[in-house]
Design a protein around this motif. Structure first.
Motif, PDB file in Angstrom:
ATOM      1  N   TYR A  23       6.145   0.008  -5.628  1.00 51.21           N
ATOM      2  CA  TYR A  23       6.487   0.845  -4.879  1.00 51.21           C
ATOM      3  C   TYR A  23       5.230   1.511  -4.259  1.00 51.21           C
ATOM      4  O   TYR A  23       5.087   1.867  -3.178  1.00 51.21           O
ATOM      5  N   ALA A  25       2.320   0.230  -4.024  1.00 55.17           N
ATOM      6  CA  ALA A  25       1.328  -0.837  -3.311  1.00 55.17           C
ATOM      7  C   ALA A  25       2.001  -0.884  -2.005  1.00 55.17           C
ATOM      8  O   ALA A  25       1.508  -1.156  -0.793  1.00 55.17           O
ATOM      9  N   LEU A  26       3.332  -1.367  -1.993  1.00 46.80           N
ATOM     10  CA  LEU A  26       4.209  -1.660  -0.744  1.00 46.80           C
ATOM     11  C   LEU A  26       4.620  -0.508   0.236  1.00 46.80           C
ATOM     12  O   LEU A  26       4.664  -0.747   1.241  1.00 46.80           O
ATOM     13  N   TYR A  27       5.027   0.277  -0.663  1.00 42.27           N
ATOM     14  CA  TYR A  27       5.825   1.441   0.254  1.00 42.27           C
ATOM     15  C   TYR A  27       5.002   2.805   0.353  1.00 42.27           C
ATOM     16  O   TYR A  27       5.564   3.886   0.714  1.00 42.27           O
TER      17      TYR A  27
END
Lengths: 141, 141
Positions: A23, A25-27
């Motif tokens: 979460y 890294a991506l969001y």
């Protein structure tokens, strides 16, 4: 009985630590958005919440051999959406209203991760969705 | 990229009409809380939204033989949680950020049920959870 706020979406994961890294890294989730990981031995789970502007995600990891999450993760090894939690003003009134409509309430009202009383309503009563009802925390909102 | 509001939880159901009757009987939903059922042939679904104080539930029913929901309902005949949708300020920036992190974006940005651009991120990138990203409707919030 009327649904209140969508308090959180519960997501079962094999590892909260790994899920949080994802979460982040991506969001764009940062440490300030995350509550400390907490053991809830009476529920057989570890939990951490991610704050979203208007709600929360609850990450749930099994704790102990008897965790009720093991079966879910056997079917969904990567994890997946586990339940949706709505706030209600009074849990015993909500429980009675559910039962009066013939719904299957799982267990008795008990203290949940936010420190207020919760119940769960069986997925068969809500189109396959496990619904948690949670008494609105006092002083919130 | 930073997650915005939890716009809605998507719930796949065999029949929106039957699901709405259930939400009315059990959870106090009234007609004023429900958007009209709408066919979205380009997505292969019918949808209706239930307003919750801080978010929405999206009920999704298959439309047509090629509906992408059929497979989900074969595995989950009663229905179930299908996706979670978060708002983002700009969908192309979000798409590029997802791809830069190696995530699998499903299809190109397209107009979703709220009239703004959406993408879906593969469940394998988010612990088994299908995540929809939706450009925040202009003038909202």
């Amino acid at each position: 009985m009327k649904l209140g706020r969508l308090n959180h979406v519960g997501i079962a994961v094999p590892s909260i630590a790994a899920a949080l890294e994802n979460y982040k890294a991506l969001y764009g989730v940062v440490d300030d958005d995350i509550t400390p990981v907490r053991d809830m031995p009476e529920q057989g789970v570890k939990v951490a919440f991610i704050d979203i502007p208007n709600s929360q995600l609850e990450l749930i990891e099994p704790l102990g051999e008897a965790s009720p999450i093991h079966k879910f993760l056997e079917k969904n090894p990567a994890g997946g959406q586990h339940h949706v939690c709505f706030e209600v003003p009074e849990i015993y009134a909500a429980r009675d209203a559910m039962k009066a409509q013939g719904a299957t309430v799982l267990g008795e009202p008990r203290i949940g991760a936010h420190g207020t009383l919760i119940i769960f309503v069986h997925p068969k009563n809500s189109n396959g969705v496990l619904i948690e009802l949670m008494e609105t925390p006092k002083g919130d909102h």
